[in-house]
Write an enzyme that holds these catalytic residues in place. Structure first.
Site, short mmCIF file in Angstrom:
data_model
loop_
_atom_site.label_atom_id
_atom_site.label_comp_id
_atom_site.label_asym_id
_atom_site.label_seq_id
_atom_site.Cartn_x
_atom_site.Cartn_y
_atom_site.Cartn_z
N HIS A 3 -0.96 10.62 -2.83
CA HIS A 3 -2.43 10.44 -2.28
C HIS A 3 -2.95 11.73 -1.90
O HIS A 3 -4.37 11.70 -2.49
CB HIS A 3 -2.36 9.67 -1.17
N HIS B 69 0.74 -1.30 -0.09
CA HIS B 69 -0.10 -0.07 0.18
C HIS B 69 0.73 1.42 -0.01
O HIS B 69 1.69 1.47 1.16
CB HIS B 69 -0.89 0.01 1.07
#
Length: 254
Positions: A61, A19
């Site tokens: 992100h 991740h």
């Protein structure tokens, strides 16, 4: 475990996703993070994309640089010439997604479309680099993923957004709900707002539709084990060594 006739999912065991490249130490979504994940044996990487003011597709992100870099500002409002000077955790540069595709030719990428502006550049990049078998596109917005799939065509691997997951959850209880066709997986949190999303009923409902279930973001070994016992097909983690150890102990680390 179910299998989908899409090359993106062609893997002989549980899919282990790094991740953001393994975000536990704070250098998330950088080339260095993904290099370490690759060195640890990970083949599947998760990342996110935004576009700069001049259209460059950045693996990052947040909407702004503020949280994890030594710079400030909205990525969409800044040119790449400025964004590239930011350093994650004060030391690692941001990466263009195209650079990551090139540096890690054996990797498969789960890409979260964080902004509408990134949709067309991402699909065009996948088409130009012929990365159809290497990229799965997802978003919280089901409509955004549907637009990406319409633009790209059936070769594009996609996951469900929130609406698709809700439809799948309702269907698991026998409640009729329309869900988008063409997705290859449901990527979900284990729980949301204190409500359990992933249970045996949900996994079975997904598998009946030919979908894999990938769960994010799981950093605890006991939770990983419980999810694997339910039959999930993939786990996304910030803690690379923990997931690798759990899968190795079960004989399913490849």
């Amino acid at each position: 475990m179910t299998r989908i006739p899409h090359p993106y999912l062609d893997h002989p065991a549980t899919l282990a996703f790094a991740h953001r490249g393994g975000a536990a130490d704070g250098i998330e979504n950088t080339a260095e993070a993904f290099r370490r994940a690759a060195a640890a044996g990970y083949r599947y990487f998760e990342t996110d994309v935004h576009t700069t003011a001049d259209g460059h597709l950045v693996a990052f992100h947040d909407t702004t640089l503020d949280r994890v870099t030594d710079a400030r500002g909205r990525i969409a409002a800044l040119p790449w010439s400025e964004v590239r000077r930011a350093r994650v955790a004060g030391r690692e540069p941001l990466a263009l997604f195209e650079e990551l595709l090139e540096e890690f030719p054996a990797a498969r990428w789960n890409v979260d479309l964080k902004a509408e502006s990134a949709l067309v550049p991402l699909v065009e990049l996948i088409r130009r680099t012929a990365a159809w078998d290497r990229v799965c596109v997802g978003s919280f917005s089901e409509a955004r993923v549907a637009r990406a799939m319409k633009l790209a065509g059936p070769r594009l691997a996609t996951s469900y957004g929130v609406r698709g997951v809700l439809g799948l959850r309702l269907g698991s209880y026998g409640i009729p709900a329309a869900v988008r066709s063409g997705a290859v997986c449901a990527q979900v949190p284990e729980t949301q707002g204190g409500i359990r999303v992933v249970d045996r009923r949900f996994v079975r409902a997904a598998h009946r539709r030919g979908l894999q279930v990938h769960v994010w973001t799981v950093n605890d070994a006991d939770r990983m084990a419980r999810l694997l016992d339910l039959g999930v097909d993939g786990i996304m983690t910030d803690h690379l060594e923990t997931l690798r150890t759990v899968l190795t102990d079960r004989g399913v680390w490849v």
